[in-house]
Motif scaffolding. Structure first.
Motif, mmCIF file in Angstrom:
data_model
loop_
_atom_site.group_PDB
_atom_site.id
_atom_site.type_symbol
_atom_site.label_atom_id
_atom_site.label_comp_id
_atom_site.label_asym_id
_atom_site.label_seq_id
_atom_site.Cartn_x
_atom_site.Cartn_y
_atom_site.Cartn_z
ATOM 1 N N PRO A 1 -107.529 -85.396 28.455
ATOM 2 C CA PRO A 1 -108.661 -85.535 27.540
ATOM 3 C C PRO A 1 -109.666 -86.557 28.057
ATOM 4 O O PRO A 1 -109.321 -87.494 28.779
ATOM 5 N N HIS A 2 -110.915 -86.362 27.679
ATOM 6 C CA HIS A 2 -111.971 -87.299 28.037
ATOM 7 C C HIS A 2 -112.594 -87.875 26.774
ATOM 8 O O HIS A 2 -112.123 -87.626 25.661
ATOM 9 N N ILE A 3 -113.648 -88.625 26.937
ATOM 10 C CA ILE A 3 -114.195 -89.410 25.824
ATOM 11 C C ILE A 3 -114.577 -88.532 24.637
ATOM 12 O O ILE A 3 -114.292 -88.873 23.487
ATOM 13 N N GLY A 4 -115.207 -87.397 24.891
ATOM 14 C CA GLY A 4 -115.560 -86.493 23.797
ATOM 15 C C GLY A 4 -114.336 -85.965 23.067
ATOM 16 O O GLY A 4 -114.358 -85.780 21.842
ATOM 17 N N ASP A 5 -113.261 -85.738 23.820
ATOM 18 C CA ASP A 5 -112.017 -85.265 23.213
ATOM 19 C C ASP A 5 -111.389 -86.349 22.341
ATOM 20 O O ASP A 5 -110.853 -86.064 21.265
ATOM 21 N N PHE A 6 -111.461 -87.600 22.794
ATOM 22 C CA PHE A 6 -110.947 -88.703 21.985
ATOM 23 C C PHE A 6 -111.733 -88.829 20.677
ATOM 24 O O PHE A 6 -111.167 -89.092 19.615
ATOM 25 N N THR A 7 -113.041 -88.641 20.759
ATOM 26 C CA THR A 7 -113.883 -88.700 19.562
ATOM 27 C C THR A 7 -113.477 -87.623 18.571
ATOM 28 O O THR A 7 -113.384 -87.863 17.359
ATOM 29 N N TYR A 8 -113.218 -86.426 19.083
ATOM 30 C CA TYR A 8 -112.775 -85.309 18.242
ATOM 31 C C TYR A 8 -111.453 -85.653 17.560
ATOM 32 O O TYR A 8 -111.289 -85.454 16.348
ATOM 33 N N ALA A 9 -110.503 -86.182 18.333
ATOM 34 C CA ALA A 9 -109.195 -86.529 17.767
ATOM 35 C C ALA A 9 -109.323 -87.636 16.725
ATOM 36 O O ALA A 9 -108.644 -87.611 15.689
ATOM 37 N N ASP A 10 -110.185 -88.618 16.987
ATOM 38 C CA ASP A 10 -110.399 -89.688 16.012
ATOM 39 C C ASP A 10 -110.986 -89.140 14.714
ATOM 40 O O ASP A 10 -110.653 -89.605 13.621
#
Length: 208
Positions: free
Chosen positions: A158-167
């Motif tokens: 995962p990358h930064i956008g994916d972390f944002t989605y998970a958050d």
């Protein structure tokens, strides 16, 4: 969703301790003999790791049970074939990444639901549609592909956008990245961020 999926698919996981689940995931990971592939996270700050051992004291029961379920579900050749077929189509489609949800039905069988992106136009993004969120409230995993090519190891994880989605969603997520045509890396991640590389899976019919 994790507890429900355990009850339907692997009831013995419900009574397993964190230590027992950790040992199960670690043993399964080693038994697969698959390689790990760490993504490049240039520009991402903080103490970041994808290794299971380094996060052993930070993982919750739900994390470990979800990872154990993921590895079990991906042993199903029908599920793996569907993932590789989707990845093949994703490579040909330069307008979006592909994604969906992976869950367990009422009979305890794996169920993969592909979701069409809300908008297209970027080969490095998957814009989740409302139907995916609707499915995802009770699904075991949200997932998407990193399939811009068959040699995509630099972006394995995962990358930064994916972390944002998970958050934002608080969902348990998986990302599948091609390492070569017959092999995909699998990463589990959730809010935090918390990420564990589960190793790789092989295209059915190419094992050995």
């Amino acid at each position: 969703p994790t507890a429900v999926a355990c009850a339907r698919h692997k009831p013995e996981l419900l009574t397993a301790s964190n230590q027992e689940l950790y040992a199960r995931v670690e043993a399964r990971r080693k038994a697969k003999g698959s390689r790990m592939a760490t993504a490049s996270l240039e520009g991402y700050g903080g103490d970041f790791t994808e290794t299971l051992y380094a996060q052993r004291d930070k993982l919750r029961w739900g994390d470990l049970a979800a990872m154990a379920l993921a590895m079990d579900l991906l042993d199903d050749p029908v599920v793996r074939k569907a993932m590789f077929d989707m990845g093949d189509r994703d490579i040909q489609d330069l307008t979006t990444e592909y994604g969906g949800v992976l869950t367990v039905d009422r009979d305890g069988k794996p169920k993969l639901i592909e979701c069409k992106p809300r908008i297209t136009g970027n080969d490095t993004r998957f814009e989740a549609p409302q139907t995916m969120f609707d499915q995802g409230y009770t699904a075991l995993f949200h997932f998407h592909m990193h399939a811009q090519g068959y040699d995509n190891e630099r972006y394995a994880g995962p990358h930064i956008g994916d972390f944002t989605y998970a958050d934002s969603t608080r969902a348990n997520c998986l990302v599948f990245t091609f390492l070569r045509k017959r092999e995909m890396n699998v990463d589990f991640y959730r809010h935090g961020p918390r990420v564990v590389d589960l190793g790789s899976i092989l295209r059915p019919g190419t094992e050995g």
